[in-house]
Write a protein that holds these residues in place. Structure first.
Motif, PDB file in Angstrom:
ATOM      1  N   VAL A   7     101.279  35.937 -15.223  1.00  0.00           N
ATOM      2  CA  VAL A   7     101.839  35.043 -16.246  1.00  0.00           C
ATOM      3  C   VAL A   7     102.543  35.857 -17.316  1.00  0.00           C
ATOM      4  O   VAL A   7     103.673  35.538 -17.739  1.00  0.00           O
ATOM      5  N   GLU A   8     101.903  36.936 -17.772  1.00  0.00           N
ATOM      6  CA  GLU A   8     102.488  37.758 -18.821  1.00  0.00           C
ATOM      7  C   GLU A   8     103.799  38.396 -18.381  1.00  0.00           C
ATOM      8  O   GLU A   8     104.704  38.622 -19.200  1.00  0.00           O
ATOM      9  N   LEU A   9     103.914  38.687 -17.070  1.00  0.00           N
ATOM     10  CA  LEU A   9     105.149  39.268 -16.541  1.00  0.00           C
ATOM     11  C   LEU A   9     106.237  38.222 -16.322  1.00  0.00           C
ATOM     12  O   LEU A   9     107.353  38.561 -15.932  1.00  0.00           O
ATOM     13  N   GLY A  10     105.898  36.953 -16.532  1.00  0.00           N
ATOM     14  CA  GLY A  10     106.870  35.888 -16.324  1.00  0.00           C
ATOM     15  C   GLY A  10     107.056  35.492 -14.880  1.00  0.00           C
ATOM     16  O   GLY A  10     107.990  34.743 -14.549  1.00  0.00           O
ATOM     17  N   ARG A  11     106.156  35.950 -13.999  1.00  0.00           N
ATOM     18  CA  ARG A  11     106.299  35.649 -12.576  1.00  0.00           C
ATOM     19  C   ARG A  11     105.548  34.383 -12.190  1.00  0.00           C
ATOM     20  O   ARG A  11     105.926  33.691 -11.248  1.00  0.00           O
ATOM     21  N   ALA A  12     104.461  34.080 -12.875  1.00  0.00           N
ATOM     22  CA  ALA A  12     103.633  32.928 -12.533  1.00  0.00           C
ATOM     23  C   ALA A  12     103.589  31.931 -13.679  1.00  0.00           C
ATOM     24  O   ALA A  12     103.655  32.294 -14.861  1.00  0.00           O
ATOM     25  N   ASP A  13     103.468  30.658 -13.298  1.00  0.00           N
ATOM     26  CA  ASP A  13     103.361  29.553 -14.243  1.00  0.00           C
ATOM     27  C   ASP A  13     101.885  29.375 -14.597  1.00  0.00           C
ATOM     28  O   ASP A  13     101.060  29.086 -13.720  1.00  0.00           O
ATOM     29  N   ALA A  14     101.545  29.543 -15.855  1.00  0.00           N
ATOM     30  CA  ALA A  14     100.145  29.472 -16.279  1.00  0.00           C
ATOM     31  C   ALA A  14      99.494  28.137 -15.945  1.00  0.00           C
ATOM     32  O   ALA A  14      98.279  28.061 -15.755  1.00  0.00           O
ATOM     33  N   ALA A  15     100.282  27.069 -15.874  1.00  0.00           N
ATOM     34  CA  ALA A  15      99.728  25.745 -15.578  1.00  0.00           C
ATOM     35  C   ALA A  15      99.602  25.497 -14.085  1.00  0.00           C
ATOM     36  O   ALA A  15      99.040  24.476 -13.675  1.00  0.00           O
ATOM     37  N   ARG A  16     100.126  26.425 -13.272  1.00  0.00           N
ATOM     38  CA  ARG A  16     100.097  26.229 -11.816  1.00  0.00           C
ATOM     39  C   ARG A  16      99.550  27.478 -11.130  1.00  0.00           C
ATOM     40  O   ARG A  16     100.204  28.137 -10.339  1.00  0.00           O
ATOM     41  N   LEU A  17      98.301  27.775 -11.444  1.00  0.00           N
ATOM     42  CA  LEU A  17      97.575  28.874 -10.821  1.00  0.00           C
ATOM     43  C   LEU A  17      96.394  28.300 -10.046  1.00  0.00           C
ATOM     44  O   LEU A  17      95.667  27.436 -10.551  1.00  0.00           O
ATOM     45  N   ALA A  18      96.206  28.770  -8.817  1.00  0.00           N
ATOM     46  CA  ALA A  18      95.071  28.346  -8.006  1.00  0.00           C
ATOM     47  C   ALA A  18      94.410  29.584  -7.421  1.00  0.00           C
ATOM     48  O   ALA A  18      94.958  30.689  -7.459  1.00  0.00           O
ATOM     49  N   ILE A  19      93.232  29.400  -6.867  1.00  0.00           N
ATOM     50  CA  ILE A  19      92.485  30.490  -6.250  1.00  0.00           C
ATOM     51  C   ILE A  19      91.902  29.982  -4.954  1.00  0.00           C
ATOM     52  O   ILE A  19      91.512  28.815  -4.844  1.00  0.00           O
ATOM     53  N   ARG A  20      91.850  30.856  -3.930  1.00  0.00           N
ATOM     54  CA  ARG A  20      91.290  30.445  -2.644  1.00  0.00           C
ATOM     55  C   ARG A  20      90.670  31.637  -1.930  1.00  0.00           C
ATOM     56  O   ARG A  20      91.042  32.786  -2.147  1.00  0.00           O
ATOM     57  N   GLY A  21      89.682  31.342  -1.095  1.00  0.00           N
ATOM     58  CA  GLY A  21      89.042  32.403  -0.316  1.00  0.00           C
ATOM     59  C   GLY A  21      88.025  31.816   0.627  1.00  0.00           C
ATOM     60  O   GLY A  21      87.675  30.630   0.551  1.00  0.00           O
ATOM     61  N   GLY A  22      87.538  32.668   1.553  1.00  0.00           N
ATOM     62  CA  GLY A  22      86.541  32.250   2.523  1.00  0.00           C
ATOM     63  C   GLY A  22      85.283  33.084   2.425  1.00  0.00           C
ATOM     64  O   GLY A  22      85.321  34.265   2.059  1.00  0.00           O
ATOM     65  N   SER A  23      84.130  32.474   2.711  1.00  0.00           N
ATOM     66  CA  SER A  23      82.838  33.155   2.686  1.00  0.00           C
ATOM     67  C   SER A  23      82.570  33.677   1.276  1.00  0.00           C
ATOM     68  O   SER A  23      82.545  32.900   0.320  1.00  0.00           O
ATOM     69  N   ALA A  24      82.430  35.007   1.109  1.00  0.00           N
ATOM     70  CA  ALA A  24      82.253  35.541  -0.238  1.00  0.00           C
ATOM     71  C   ALA A  24      83.486  35.288  -1.094  1.00  0.00           C
ATOM     72  O   ALA A  24      83.385  35.156  -2.315  1.00  0.00           O
ATOM     73  N   GLY A  25      84.663  35.216  -0.458  1.00  0.00           N
ATOM     74  CA  GLY A  25      85.864  34.834  -1.199  1.00  0.00           C
ATOM     75  C   GLY A  25      85.800  33.392  -1.645  1.00  0.00           C
ATOM     76  O   GLY A  25      86.367  33.020  -2.688  1.00  0.00           O
ATOM     77  N   GLY A  26      85.121  32.564  -0.867  1.00  0.00           N
ATOM     78  CA  GLY A  26      84.890  31.178  -1.283  1.00  0.00           C
ATOM     79  C   GLY A  26      83.953  31.116  -2.473  1.00  0.00           C
ATOM     80  O   GLY A  26      84.131  30.285  -3.379  1.00  0.00           O
ATOM     81  N   TRP A  27      82.945  32.001  -2.468  1.00  0.00           N
ATOM     82  CA  TRP A  27      82.060  32.105  -3.638  1.00  0.00           C
ATOM     83  C   TRP A  27      82.855  32.441  -4.890  1.00  0.00           C
ATOM     84  O   TRP A  27      82.720  31.795  -5.925  1.00  0.00           O
ATOM     85  N   THR A  28      83.706  33.476  -4.806  1.00  0.00           N
ATOM     86  CA  THR A  28      84.491  33.861  -5.975  1.00  0.00           C
ATOM     87  C   THR A  28      85.413  32.727  -6.417  1.00  0.00           C
ATOM     88  O   THR A  28      85.636  32.524  -7.610  1.00  0.00           O
ATOM     89  N   THR A  29      85.917  31.969  -5.443  1.00  0.00           N
ATOM     90  CA  THR A  29      86.775  30.829  -5.768  1.00  0.00           C
ATOM     91  C   THR A  29      86.034  29.805  -6.623  1.00  0.00           C
ATOM     92  O   THR A  29      86.502  29.405  -7.696  1.00  0.00           O
ATOM     93  N   VAL A  30      84.871  29.368  -6.153  1.00  0.00           N
ATOM     94  CA  VAL A  30      84.150  28.341  -6.920  1.00  0.00           C
ATOM     95  C   VAL A  30      83.554  28.926  -8.196  1.00  0.00           C
ATOM     96  O   VAL A  30      83.449  28.234  -9.217  1.00  0.00           O
ATOM     97  N   ALA A  31      83.172  30.210  -8.170  1.00  0.00           N
ATOM     98  CA  ALA A  31      82.668  30.843  -9.391  1.00  0.00           C
ATOM     99  C   ALA A  31      83.769  30.937 -10.435  1.00  0.00           C
ATOM    100  O   ALA A  31      83.527  30.738 -11.636  1.00  0.00           O
TER     101      ALA A  31
END
Length: 620
Positions: free
Chosen positions: A452-476
């Protein structure tokens, strides 16, 4: 134009367990590969010196096993073109000769077998046998007959090897609460005339040193990948008690986390040279090491990543390599160099213009790989943080059509190799010790904010995804930060204490190091549990789960979505019959991708007419 879900499904996964075999006609190469269009089975393939490829397993047979639930080395080629393998349906060992039907070598029952190895001079296959969480090293006659126990030692075992003179056997073992990347022991024992091992002694490793692979140099010494310096390097380990010698003293990883028994990071050629994999998660090379001079010469060509399987025969080395624009392919090349030859069948690939150009970056000490979106209007774009599983693992920079599926639709992807990831030395792995659910979440949020600070990403449109332990980090991350507008969690852990009690033996003490021992540190489990903090979710959650998952039970997803619902949060849960921990079937891969894109359409305000609509419960 965009990449279709079916394109992803047909290139999903890659070859593994490569083996080169010298024959009078030249070098054969064997491997196994995923077949999503055949119900997700893994088929062993044989490539003859003349370039002919044939399936070494007939339809319906699946070379997989469930040892430590993740499975391990599942087959070996036999002299003359035969094959010994483990079959998924019943977990038994089988032998197949020529075009005949496979013949069972082991009895029916609960036993599972993995890390198959053919000891020289013996008409038998050695393996790690697992029965009700008890493991030992066994020998199975190739002609059929009684299974013999070779050695029983630590709770977990792998890497059985017979010395060249046939007098000793070595293996790698470890006990709870360690995981194999925490601390393992390299053991050597005399082999009696009856084929059973005597008392063993530890020649390398320990409670805080991880031996990942060992091979005999001669009857008096071994080569071993181990990390007393904090980096997995190749060591020469004498058996006379003299100190080991680090043959590759550099800050580079010559090993990796051994999630599956049977992984290989180096192979010993007949002339004494070693074909070795080394590097970081940003780039992993193939080289040739001269143990005498210490010279290490790269021979891998343009490949940017080599998978943890390597084999040598008759001066040639076989492995699995990829680049950001080519998929995981089986290649064959000379130890003395030259262009690698791709020997696996080509996969249909999309136009290169649809593929993102990845960039390795470090954001405030956190390693990440950026995949910019294509066809997006100027200005900040929606971005998804991809979180790998493990958590002791990493995501490399290779062609990944799952990533390209989203970038080709104007959604940027940032792969975060957060603290705890492999490929950057033990100190970086240890950043996650007792900090799971804290450091991983903070690192993902740090990269997202940096975009976001670099102007590459929209702060209002950020998501996270992952599987297994990555799924844990996603919901955490959803419940312990306010950065993300939503998350997609595949076969995710949502409550650490209940998961530790429910899960399989291999990972049942994993959380001792990631969070802390129970019951002494129960307060940490409560504080970090996404389930117990669901009311704080910063956005909707899409959960995807296989109904045959023995590693993370579907109840983890069900309980979490019930809590989201109870607190008026938005969610959706899709389950898949016949799937375990990860997707293997073509139809599942397609359905999961379509649901994920529809989810991003909802939370990013994007039109997604090409996929079935998704309804979030709790949304008015």
């Amino acid at each position: 134009m965009s990449i279709r879900p079916i394109d992803v499904a047909r290139t999903d996964g890659g070859p593994q367990w490569v083996e080169a075999v010298a024959t009078p006609a030249g070098v054969e190469v064997w491997w196994d590969e995923p077949r999503p269009h055949e119900g997700g089975r893994r088929c062993v393939v044989r490539r003859l010196p003349d370039g002919t490829r044939t399936d070494a397993l007939p339809p319906g047979w699946n070379a997989r096993n469930r040892v430590v639930e993740y499975g391990g080395r599942s087959w070996r080629p036999l002299p003359g073109g035969g094959l010994v393998f483990t079959n998924w349906a019943d977990q038994r060992l089988y032998r197949r000769d020529g075009g005949a039907e496979p013949v069972p070598l082991t009895p029916e029952g609960p036993a599972r077998y993995a890390d198959l190895y053919l000891p020289p001079g013996r008409d038998e296959v050695w393996a790690v046998r697992e029965v009700d969480d008890v493991r030992d090293l066994v020998a199975v006659p190739l002609a059929g007959g009684e299974v013999r126990v070779v050695a029983t030692a630590q709770h977990f075992l792998m890497n059985p090897r017979l010395s060249p003179d046939g007098r000793h056997v070595c293996w790698i073992g470890w006990d709870h609460p360690n995981m194999p990347w925490d601390g393992t022991e390299l053991c050597v024992a005399p082999l009696g005339e009856d084929g059973t091992a005597g008392p063993h002694r530890v020649v390398a490793g320990g409670p805080s040193e991880s031996v990942a692979q060992a091979e005999w140099r001669d009857g008096a010494s071994l080569y071993a990948v181990t990390d007393p310096t904090g980096w997995w390097n190749i060591h020469l380990v004498p058996l006379d008690g003299s100190p080991s010698v680090n043959l590759t003293p550099m800050e580079s990883e010559f090993g990796a986390a051994t999630w599956k028994p049977g992984m290989s990071f180096f192979a010993v050629a007949a002339d004494g040279r070693l074909a070795a994999l080394y590097g970081t998660a940003d780039r992993r090379r193939l080289g040739v090491l001269d143990p005498g001079s210490g010279e290490l010469r790269e021979i891998g060509g343009e490949a940017t990543y080599w998978v943890s399987t390597v084999s040598v025969a008759d001066g040639r080395v076989a492995g699995v390599a990829a680049t950001p624009y080519t998929p995981m392919e089986v290649v064959l090349l000379d130890l003395d160099g030259g262009a690698p030859e791709v020997v696996s069948a080509p996969k249909p690939l999309p136009d290169r213009a649809l593929l993102p150009a990845p960039e390795a970056v470090t954001v405030e000490g956190v390693h990440a790989h950026l995949y910019p979106p294509s066809g997006a209007p100027a200005g900040p774009a929606p971005y998804v943080i991809f979180v790998h599983g493990g958590p002791t693992g990493h995501m490399p920079i290779v062609l990944d059509l799952e990533i390209a599926y989203f970038t080709s639709r104007g959604i940027g992807v940032a792969v975060v190799n957060y603290g705890g990831s492999t490929g950057y030395g033990r100190a970086y792995r240890e950043r996650l010790r007792h900090q799971w659910g804290v450091v991983d979440v903070q690192d993902c949020a740090r990269v997202a904010r940096g975009l976001v600070e670099l102007g590459r990403a929209d702060a209002a449109r950020l998501a996270i995804r992952g599987g297994s332990a990555g799924g844990w980090t996603t919901v955490a991350a959803l419940v312990h930060s306010d950065v993300f507008a939503g998350g997609v969690a595949q076969y995710a852990i949502t409550d650490p204490e209940s998961w530790a009690a429910e899960t399989h033996d291999f990972e049942s003490r994993y959380l001792d190091g990631l969070v802390g021992p129970l019951p002494e540190t129960r307060e940490r489990y409560t504080e970090r549990s996404p389930l117990l903090n669901a009311a704080r979710a910063s956005g909707p959650c899409l959960m995807l789960h296989g109904l045959e998952d023995a590693i993370v039970d579907v109840s983890q997803a069900e309980r979490f979505t019930a809590e989201l619902d109870r607190h008026g949060k938005e969610w959706a849960l899709l389950t898949f019959p016949g799937e375990q921990h990860g997707w293997r079937r073509e139809e599942t891969i397609v359905a999961a991708l379509e649901a994920e894109l529809a989810f991003y359409g909802l939370i990013f305000g994007m039109e997604t007419p090409e996929v079935p609509p998704l309804t979030l419960k709790g949304r008015v």
